[in-house]
Design a protein around this motif. Structure first.
Motif, PDB file in Angstrom:
ATOM      1  N   VAL A  99       0.831  -1.207   0.000  1.00  0.00           N
ATOM      2  CA  VAL A  99       0.000   0.000   0.000  1.00  0.00           C
ATOM      3  C   VAL A  99       0.866   1.257   0.000  1.00  0.00           C
ATOM      4  CG1 VAL A  99      -1.723   1.319   1.287  1.00  0.00           C
ATOM      5  CG2 VAL A  99      -1.939  -1.163   1.098  1.00  0.00           C
ATOM      6  N   LEU A 100       1.921   1.256   0.817  1.00  0.00           N
ATOM      7  CA  LEU A 100       2.811   2.421   0.861  1.00  0.00           C
ATOM      8  C   LEU A 100       3.423   2.712  -0.511  1.00  0.00           C
ATOM      9  CD1 LEU A 100       4.787   2.119   4.233  1.00  0.00           C
ATOM     10  CD2 LEU A 100       3.240   3.963   3.554  1.00  0.00           C
ATOM     11  N   SER A 101       3.723   1.669  -1.266  1.00  0.00           N
ATOM     12  CA  SER A 101       4.350   1.850  -2.580  1.00  0.00           C
ATOM     13  C   SER A 101       3.422   2.548  -3.571  1.00  0.00           C
ATOM     14  CB  SER A 101       4.798   0.504  -3.146  1.00  0.00           C
ATOM     15  OG  SER A 101       3.673  -0.287  -3.529  1.00  0.00           O
ATOM     16  N   LYS A 102       2.123   2.529  -3.288  1.00  0.00           N
ATOM     17  CA  LYS A 102       1.152   3.160  -4.191  1.00  0.00           C
ATOM     18  C   LYS A 102       0.998   4.658  -3.923  1.00  0.00           C
ATOM     19  CE  LYS A 102      -1.528  -1.104  -4.767  1.00  0.00           C
ATOM     20  NZ  LYS A 102      -2.843  -1.779  -4.561  1.00  0.00           N
ATOM     21  N   TYR A 103       1.445   5.101  -2.755  1.00  0.00           N
ATOM     22  CA  TYR A 103       1.366   6.521  -2.426  1.00  0.00           C
ATOM     23  C   TYR A 103       2.558   7.273  -3.018  1.00  0.00           C
ATOM     24  CZ  TYR A 103      -2.080   5.243   1.211  1.00  0.00           C
ATOM     25  OH  TYR A 103      -3.167   4.761   1.892  1.00  0.00           O
ATOM     26  N   ASP A 104       2.362   8.527  -3.307  1.00  0.00           N
ATOM     27  CA  ASP A 104       3.463   9.391  -3.723  1.00  0.00           C
ATOM     28  C   ASP A 104       4.539   9.357  -2.643  1.00  0.00           C
ATOM     29  OD1 ASP A 104       5.167  11.699  -4.085  1.00  0.00           O
ATOM     30  OD2 ASP A 104       3.644  12.545  -5.406  1.00  0.00           O
ATOM     31  N   SER A 105       5.770   9.121  -3.032  1.00  0.00           N
ATOM     32  CA  SER A 105       6.860   8.959  -2.053  1.00  0.00           C
ATOM     33  C   SER A 105       7.122  10.227  -1.237  1.00  0.00           C
ATOM     34  CB  SER A 105       8.147   8.529  -2.764  1.00  0.00           C
ATOM     35  OG  SER A 105       8.543   9.514  -3.706  1.00  0.00           O
ATOM     36  N   LYS A 106       6.596  11.352  -1.684  1.00  0.00           N
ATOM     37  CA  LYS A 106       6.793  12.611  -0.954  1.00  0.00           C
ATOM     38  C   LYS A 106       5.702  12.859   0.081  1.00  0.00           C
ATOM     39  CE  LYS A 106       9.154  14.756  -4.897  1.00  0.00           C
ATOM     40  NZ  LYS A 106       9.116  15.839  -5.908  1.00  0.00           N
ATOM     41  N   LEU A 107       4.697  11.986   0.094  1.00  0.00           N
ATOM     42  CA  LEU A 107       3.597  12.158   1.037  1.00  0.00           C
ATOM     43  C   LEU A 107       3.815  11.314   2.294  1.00  0.00           C
ATOM     44  CD1 LEU A 107       0.502  11.943  -1.371  1.00  0.00           C
ATOM     45  CD2 LEU A 107       1.544  14.005  -0.396  1.00  0.00           C
ATOM     46  N   PHE A 108       3.243  11.793   3.393  1.00  0.00           N
ATOM     47  CA  PHE A 108       3.210  11.045   4.669  1.00  0.00           C
ATOM     48  C   PHE A 108       4.613  10.686   5.163  1.00  0.00           C
ATOM     49  CE2 PHE A 108      -0.396   9.351   1.976  1.00  0.00           C
ATOM     50  CZ  PHE A 108      -1.330  10.281   2.396  1.00  0.00           C
ATOM     51  N   LEU A 109       5.534  11.624   5.055  1.00  0.00           N
ATOM     52  CA  LEU A 109       6.927  11.327   5.413  1.00  0.00           C
ATOM     53  C   LEU A 109       7.079  10.977   6.894  1.00  0.00           C
ATOM     54  CD1 LEU A 109       8.871  14.009   3.316  1.00  0.00           C
ATOM     55  CD2 LEU A 109       8.394  11.613   2.757  1.00  0.00           C
ATOM     56  N   GLY A 110       6.358  11.722   7.751  1.00  0.00           N
ATOM     57  CA  GLY A 110       6.452  11.429   9.188  1.00  0.00           C
ATOM     58  C   GLY A 110       5.935  10.042   9.518  1.00  0.00           C
ATOM     59  N   ALA A 151      -3.531   1.871   5.373  1.00  0.00           N
ATOM     60  CA  ALA A 151      -4.686   1.875   4.474  1.00  0.00           C
ATOM     61  C   ALA A 151      -5.530   3.138   4.639  1.00  0.00           C
ATOM     62  CB  ALA A 151      -5.538   0.633   4.723  1.00  0.00           C
ATOM     63  N   ARG A 152      -5.457   3.768   5.820  1.00  0.00           N
ATOM     64  CA  ARG A 152      -6.281   4.950   6.102  1.00  0.00           C
ATOM     65  C   ARG A 152      -5.522   6.264   5.913  1.00  0.00           C
ATOM     66  NH1 ARG A 152      -8.430   3.999  11.982  1.00  0.00           N
ATOM     67  NH2 ARG A 152      -9.786   5.769  11.508  1.00  0.00           N
ATOM     68  N   LEU A 153      -4.262   6.189   5.576  1.00  0.00           N
ATOM     69  CA  LEU A 153      -3.465   7.413   5.487  1.00  0.00           C
ATOM     70  C   LEU A 153      -4.042   8.432   4.509  1.00  0.00           C
ATOM     71  CD1 LEU A 153       0.307   6.350   5.633  1.00  0.00           C
ATOM     72  CD2 LEU A 153      -0.885   7.945   7.160  1.00  0.00           C
ATOM     73  N   ALA A 154      -4.450   7.976   3.336  1.00  0.00           N
ATOM     74  CA  ALA A 154      -4.931   8.908   2.314  1.00  0.00           C
ATOM     75  C   ALA A 154      -6.150   9.684   2.791  1.00  0.00           C
ATOM     76  CB  ALA A 154      -5.257   8.148   1.031  1.00  0.00           C
ATOM     77  N   ALA A 155      -7.009   9.010   3.562  1.00  0.00           N
ATOM     78  CA  ALA A 155      -8.238   9.653   4.021  1.00  0.00           C
ATOM     79  C   ALA A 155      -8.062  10.392   5.343  1.00  0.00           C
ATOM     80  CB  ALA A 155      -9.347   8.603   4.173  1.00  0.00           C
ATOM     81  N   GLN A 156      -7.089   9.962   6.153  1.00  0.00           N
ATOM     82  CA  GLN A 156      -6.962  10.511   7.508  1.00  0.00           C
ATOM     83  C   GLN A 156      -5.541  10.944   7.825  1.00  0.00           C
ATOM     84  OE1 GLN A 156      -8.902   8.378  10.618  1.00  0.00           O
ATOM     85  NE2 GLN A 156     -10.513   7.584   9.318  1.00  0.00           N
ATOM     86  N   GLY A 157      -4.876  11.541   6.840  1.00  0.00           N
ATOM     87  CA  GLY A 157      -3.493  11.959   7.052  1.00  0.00           C
ATOM     88  C   GLY A 157      -3.328  12.937   8.189  1.00  0.00           C
ATOM     89  N   SER A 158      -4.247  13.897   8.321  1.00  0.00           N
ATOM     90  CA  SER A 158      -4.125  14.900   9.382  1.00  0.00           C
ATOM     91  C   SER A 158      -4.348  14.276  10.758  1.00  0.00           C
ATOM     92  CB  SER A 158      -5.120  16.039   9.152  1.00  0.00           C
ATOM     93  OG  SER A 158      -6.446  15.541   9.132  1.00  0.00           O
ATOM     94  N   LYS A 159      -5.286  13.309  10.827  1.00  0.00           N
ATOM     95  CA  LYS A 159      -5.517  12.612  12.095  1.00  0.00           C
ATOM     96  C   LYS A 159      -4.296  11.787  12.469  1.00  0.00           C
ATOM     97  CE  LYS A 159      -8.720   9.526  14.477  1.00  0.00           C
ATOM     98  NZ  LYS A 159      -9.934   8.679  14.367  1.00  0.00           N
ATOM     99  N   ASP A 160      -3.657  11.178  11.461  1.00  0.00           N
ATOM    100  CA  ASP A 160      -2.442  10.404  11.723  1.00  0.00           C
ATOM    101  C   ASP A 160      -1.352  11.313  12.278  1.00  0.00           C
ATOM    102  OD1 ASP A 160      -1.192   7.499  10.775  1.00  0.00           O
ATOM    103  OD2 ASP A 160       0.311   9.092  10.817  1.00  0.00           O
ATOM    104  N   ASP A 161      -1.233  12.510  11.710  1.00  0.00           N
ATOM    105  CA  ASP A 161      -0.223  13.460  12.197  1.00  0.00           C
ATOM    106  C   ASP A 161      -0.461  13.812  13.663  1.00  0.00           C
ATOM    107  OD1 ASP A 161       1.057  13.548   9.758  1.00  0.00           O
ATOM    108  OD2 ASP A 161       0.031  15.362   9.081  1.00  0.00           O
ATOM    109  N   LYS A 162      -1.741  14.003  14.021  1.00  0.00           N
ATOM    110  CA  LYS A 162      -2.076  14.339  15.410  1.00  0.00           C
ATOM    111  C   LYS A 162      -1.718  13.192  16.347  1.00  0.00           C
ATOM    112  CE  LYS A 162      -5.941  15.860  18.321  1.00  0.00           C
ATOM    113  NZ  LYS A 162      -7.386  16.188  18.344  1.00  0.00           N
ATOM    114  N   SER A 163      -2.053  11.965  15.937  1.00  0.00           N
ATOM    115  CA  SER A 163      -1.721  10.796  16.758  1.00  0.00           C
ATOM    116  C   SER A 163      -0.213  10.614  16.876  1.00  0.00           C
ATOM    117  CB  SER A 163      -2.350   9.534  16.144  1.00  0.00           C
ATOM    118  OG  SER A 163      -3.757   9.619  16.164  1.00  0.00           O
TER     119      SER A 163
END
Length: 237
Positions: A99-110, A151-163
Protein backbone atom coordinates in the motif's frame (compact mmCIF):
# COMPACT_ATOMS: atom_id res chain seq x y z
CA UNK A 1 20.03 -21.61 26.35
CA UNK A 2 23.08 -21.58 24.11
CA UNK A 3 24.37 -24.80 25.72
CA UNK A 4 21.05 -26.56 25.12
CA UNK A 5 20.86 -25.18 21.59
CA UNK A 6 24.30 -26.52 20.76
CA UNK A 7 23.53 -29.88 22.40
CA UNK A 8 20.60 -30.54 20.07
CA UNK A 9 21.27 -29.00 16.68
CA UNK A 10 18.97 -31.61 15.12
CA UNK A 11 15.95 -30.02 16.76
CA UNK A 12 17.07 -26.57 15.67
CA UNK A 13 17.48 -27.79 12.08
CA UNK A 14 14.07 -29.49 12.22
CA UNK A 15 12.40 -26.26 13.31
CA UNK A 16 14.13 -24.30 10.57
CA UNK A 17 12.85 -26.75 7.98
CA UNK A 18 9.28 -26.63 9.31
CA UNK A 19 8.78 -22.89 9.66
CA UNK A 20 7.38 -20.70 6.86
CA UNK A 21 8.19 -23.07 4.00
CA UNK A 22 5.07 -22.66 1.84
CA UNK A 23 5.01 -20.41 -1.20
CA UNK A 24 2.61 -17.91 0.37
CA UNK A 25 4.99 -17.40 3.29
CA UNK A 26 8.01 -17.07 1.00
CA UNK A 27 6.20 -14.40 -1.02
CA UNK A 28 5.13 -12.61 2.15
CA UNK A 29 8.72 -12.47 3.44
CA UNK A 30 9.85 -11.03 0.12
CA UNK A 31 7.05 -8.46 0.14
CA UNK A 32 7.73 -7.55 3.76
CA UNK A 33 11.47 -7.21 3.04
CA UNK A 34 12.27 -9.31 6.09
CA UNK A 35 15.06 -11.89 6.09
CA UNK A 36 13.39 -15.25 6.69
CA UNK A 37 16.55 -17.06 7.84
CA UNK A 38 17.46 -14.37 10.38
CA UNK A 39 13.92 -14.34 11.74
CA UNK A 40 13.75 -18.12 12.09
CA UNK A 41 17.17 -18.32 13.79
CA UNK A 42 16.05 -15.68 16.30
CA UNK A 43 12.75 -17.44 16.98
CA UNK A 44 14.44 -20.80 17.48
CA UNK A 45 17.04 -19.51 19.96
CA UNK A 46 14.54 -17.12 21.55
CA UNK A 47 12.19 -20.03 22.18
CA UNK A 48 14.71 -21.58 24.54
CA UNK A 49 15.22 -18.32 26.41
CA UNK A 50 11.46 -18.00 26.82
CA UNK A 51 11.23 -21.52 28.24
CA UNK A 52 14.03 -20.68 30.67
CA UNK A 53 12.26 -17.55 31.92
CA UNK A 54 11.59 -17.98 35.63
CA UNK A 55 13.62 -21.18 35.89
CA UNK A 56 16.23 -21.60 38.60
CA UNK A 57 19.44 -22.10 36.65
CA UNK A 58 21.15 -25.44 37.38
CA UNK A 59 24.40 -25.50 39.34
CA UNK A 60 25.40 -29.10 38.68
CA UNK A 61 25.41 -31.47 35.72
CA UNK A 62 22.58 -33.70 36.92
CA UNK A 63 20.19 -30.77 37.41
CA UNK A 64 21.22 -29.37 34.03
CA UNK A 65 20.48 -32.69 32.31
CA UNK A 66 17.01 -32.86 33.89
CA UNK A 67 16.25 -29.30 32.78
CA UNK A 68 17.70 -29.97 29.34
CA UNK A 69 15.47 -33.03 28.74
CA UNK A 70 12.36 -31.13 29.74
CA UNK A 71 13.13 -28.07 27.63
CA UNK A 72 13.99 -30.13 24.57
CA UNK A 73 10.60 -31.78 24.85
CA UNK A 74 8.86 -28.41 25.01
CA UNK A 75 11.00 -26.56 22.46
CA UNK A 76 9.34 -27.62 19.20
CA UNK A 77 5.69 -27.15 20.25
CA UNK A 78 6.57 -23.84 21.92
CA UNK A 79 8.13 -22.35 18.78
CA UNK A 80 5.54 -23.86 16.43
CA UNK A 81 2.80 -22.37 18.58
CA UNK A 82 4.14 -18.90 17.77
CA UNK A 83 4.36 -19.50 14.03
CA UNK A 84 0.78 -18.51 13.09
CA UNK A 85 1.06 -15.13 14.84
CA UNK A 86 4.44 -14.40 13.27
CA UNK A 87 3.19 -15.51 9.84
CA UNK A 88 0.16 -13.24 10.18
CA UNK A 89 2.49 -10.39 11.12
CA UNK A 90 4.68 -10.96 8.07
CA UNK A 91 1.66 -10.91 5.75
CA UNK A 92 0.49 -7.64 7.32
CA UNK A 93 3.92 -6.06 6.83
CA UNK A 94 3.90 -7.18 3.19
CA UNK A 95 0.45 -5.60 2.78
CA UNK A 96 1.74 -2.44 4.44
CA UNK A 97 4.65 -2.09 2.04
CA UNK A 98 2.41 -2.79 -0.96
CA UNK A 99 0.00 0.00 0.00
CA UNK A 100 2.81 2.42 0.86
CA UNK A 101 4.35 1.85 -2.58
CA UNK A 102 1.15 3.16 -4.19
CA UNK A 103 1.37 6.52 -2.43
CA UNK A 104 3.46 9.39 -3.72
CA UNK A 105 6.86 8.96 -2.05
CA UNK A 106 6.79 12.61 -0.95
CA UNK A 107 3.60 12.16 1.04
CA UNK A 108 3.21 11.05 4.67
CA UNK A 109 6.93 11.33 5.41
CA UNK A 110 6.45 11.43 9.19
CA UNK A 111 4.23 8.37 9.16
CA UNK A 112 6.57 6.50 6.80
CA UNK A 113 9.57 7.15 9.03
CA UNK A 114 7.68 6.07 12.15
CA UNK A 115 6.38 2.89 10.50
CA UNK A 116 9.85 1.93 9.25
CA UNK A 117 11.25 2.44 12.75
CA UNK A 118 8.47 0.34 14.21
CA UNK A 119 8.89 -2.55 11.77
CA UNK A 120 12.67 -2.42 12.12
CA UNK A 121 12.40 -2.60 15.90
CA UNK A 122 9.83 -5.40 15.94
CA UNK A 123 11.77 -7.59 13.55
CA UNK A 124 15.34 -6.95 14.62
CA UNK A 125 17.23 -10.12 15.47
CA UNK A 126 17.74 -8.95 19.06
CA UNK A 127 14.06 -8.16 19.61
CA UNK A 128 12.87 -11.46 18.18
CA UNK A 129 15.32 -13.42 20.33
CA UNK A 130 14.72 -11.50 23.56
CA UNK A 131 10.99 -10.75 23.50
CA UNK A 132 8.89 -12.77 25.98
CA UNK A 133 6.37 -15.21 24.51
CA UNK A 134 3.39 -13.20 25.77
CA UNK A 135 4.41 -10.23 23.58
CA UNK A 136 5.62 -12.18 20.56
CA UNK A 137 2.18 -13.78 20.49
CA UNK A 138 0.72 -10.29 19.90
CA UNK A 139 2.77 -9.60 16.75
CA UNK A 140 -0.13 -10.50 14.46
CA UNK A 141 -2.30 -7.80 16.05
CA UNK A 142 0.51 -5.22 16.19
CA UNK A 143 1.26 -5.61 12.48
CA UNK A 144 -2.39 -5.73 11.50
CA UNK A 145 -2.66 -2.33 13.20
CA UNK A 146 0.21 -1.04 11.04
CA UNK A 147 -1.53 -2.23 7.86
CA UNK A 148 -4.79 -0.65 9.01
CA UNK A 149 -3.00 2.63 9.68
CA UNK A 150 -1.41 2.71 6.24
CA UNK A 151 -4.69 1.87 4.47
CA UNK A 152 -6.28 4.95 6.10
CA UNK A 153 -3.47 7.41 5.49
CA UNK A 154 -4.93 8.91 2.31
CA UNK A 155 -8.24 9.65 4.02
CA UNK A 156 -6.96 10.51 7.51
CA UNK A 157 -3.49 11.96 7.05
CA UNK A 158 -4.13 14.90 9.38
CA UNK A 159 -5.52 12.61 12.10
CA UNK A 160 -2.44 10.40 11.72
CA UNK A 161 -0.22 13.46 12.20
CA UNK A 162 -2.08 14.34 15.41
CA UNK A 163 -1.72 10.80 16.76
CA UNK A 164 1.93 10.74 15.76
CA UNK A 165 2.44 13.93 17.74
CA UNK A 166 1.20 12.11 20.85
CA UNK A 167 3.35 9.06 20.17
CA UNK A 168 6.71 10.58 19.24
CA UNK A 169 7.67 12.09 22.63
CA UNK A 170 7.14 8.69 24.26
CA UNK A 171 9.28 6.93 21.65
CA UNK A 172 11.93 9.62 21.81
CA UNK A 173 12.53 9.37 25.52
CA UNK A 174 12.92 5.60 25.28
CA UNK A 175 15.44 5.96 22.44
CA UNK A 176 17.40 8.57 24.40
CA UNK A 177 17.41 6.38 27.51
CA UNK A 178 18.63 3.38 25.47
CA UNK A 179 21.48 5.53 24.11
CA UNK A 180 22.53 6.33 27.68
CA UNK A 181 21.86 2.83 28.99
CA UNK A 182 22.58 0.13 26.39
CA UNK A 183 20.31 -2.95 26.47
CA UNK A 184 17.93 -1.09 28.78
CA UNK A 185 14.80 -2.98 27.74
CA UNK A 186 16.51 -6.36 28.06
CA UNK A 187 17.81 -5.52 31.54
CA UNK A 188 14.99 -3.48 33.05
CA UNK A 189 11.52 -5.00 33.56
CA UNK A 190 9.92 -1.53 33.84
CA UNK A 191 11.57 -0.45 30.57
CA UNK A 192 10.49 -3.65 28.83
CA UNK A 193 6.92 -3.05 29.99
CA UNK A 194 7.11 0.55 28.73
CA UNK A 195 8.40 -0.62 25.36
CA UNK A 196 5.43 -2.97 24.87
CA UNK A 197 2.99 -0.44 26.25
CA UNK A 198 4.16 1.73 23.35
CA UNK A 199 3.04 -0.95 20.90
CA UNK A 200 -0.35 -1.07 22.59
CA UNK A 201 -0.50 2.73 22.49
CA UNK A 202 0.03 2.56 18.73
CA UNK A 203 -2.88 0.13 18.41
CA UNK A 204 -5.09 2.47 20.45
CA UNK A 205 -4.11 5.45 18.26
CA UNK A 206 -4.17 3.91 14.79
CA UNK A 207 -6.41 0.82 14.97
CA UNK A 208 -8.52 1.14 18.09
CA UNK A 209 -11.03 -1.43 16.89
CA UNK A 210 -8.39 -4.18 17.27
CA UNK A 211 -8.36 -3.64 21.02
CA UNK A 212 -5.44 -3.53 23.43
CA UNK A 213 -4.12 -6.19 25.79
CA UNK A 214 -3.97 -3.69 28.66
CA UNK A 215 -5.27 -0.19 29.39
CA UNK A 216 -2.93 2.36 27.85
CA UNK A 217 -2.79 6.13 27.44
CA UNK A 218 -0.24 8.93 27.40
CA UNK A 219 -0.85 9.38 31.13
CA UNK A 220 -0.27 5.69 31.87
CA UNK A 221 2.93 5.82 29.81
CA UNK A 222 4.09 8.83 31.82
CA UNK A 223 3.45 6.90 35.03
CA UNK A 224 5.33 3.85 33.71
CA UNK A 225 8.24 6.05 32.70
CA UNK A 226 8.63 7.15 36.30
CA UNK A 227 9.21 3.49 37.16
CA UNK A 228 11.81 3.27 34.37
CA UNK A 229 13.68 6.31 35.69
CA UNK A 230 13.56 4.92 39.23
CA UNK A 231 15.01 1.62 38.00
CA UNK A 232 17.86 3.39 36.18
CA UNK A 233 18.63 5.41 39.32
CA UNK A 234 18.74 2.23 41.42
CA UNK A 235 20.83 0.39 38.80
CA UNK A 236 23.42 2.84 37.48
CA UNK A 237 25.74 1.78 34.67
Amino acid sequence: AQLIHRSDLKTAKYLKKQLFRDNASMLAFAGAQIDRDVLIDALVVGGLWQLLDGEVLPRDEMTFKVLERRLLGEWVPHVMNLAPQIESAIHSVADTRKVLSKYDSKLFLGARDDIERQIGALFSEETLAETPHNWLSQYGRFCKAIAHRVARLAAQGSKDDKSLGMLQPQCQRLREAEDRYPNLCALSPPASQFRWMLEEFRVSLFAQQLGTKLPVSAKRLDQQWQAVEAWMTENPR
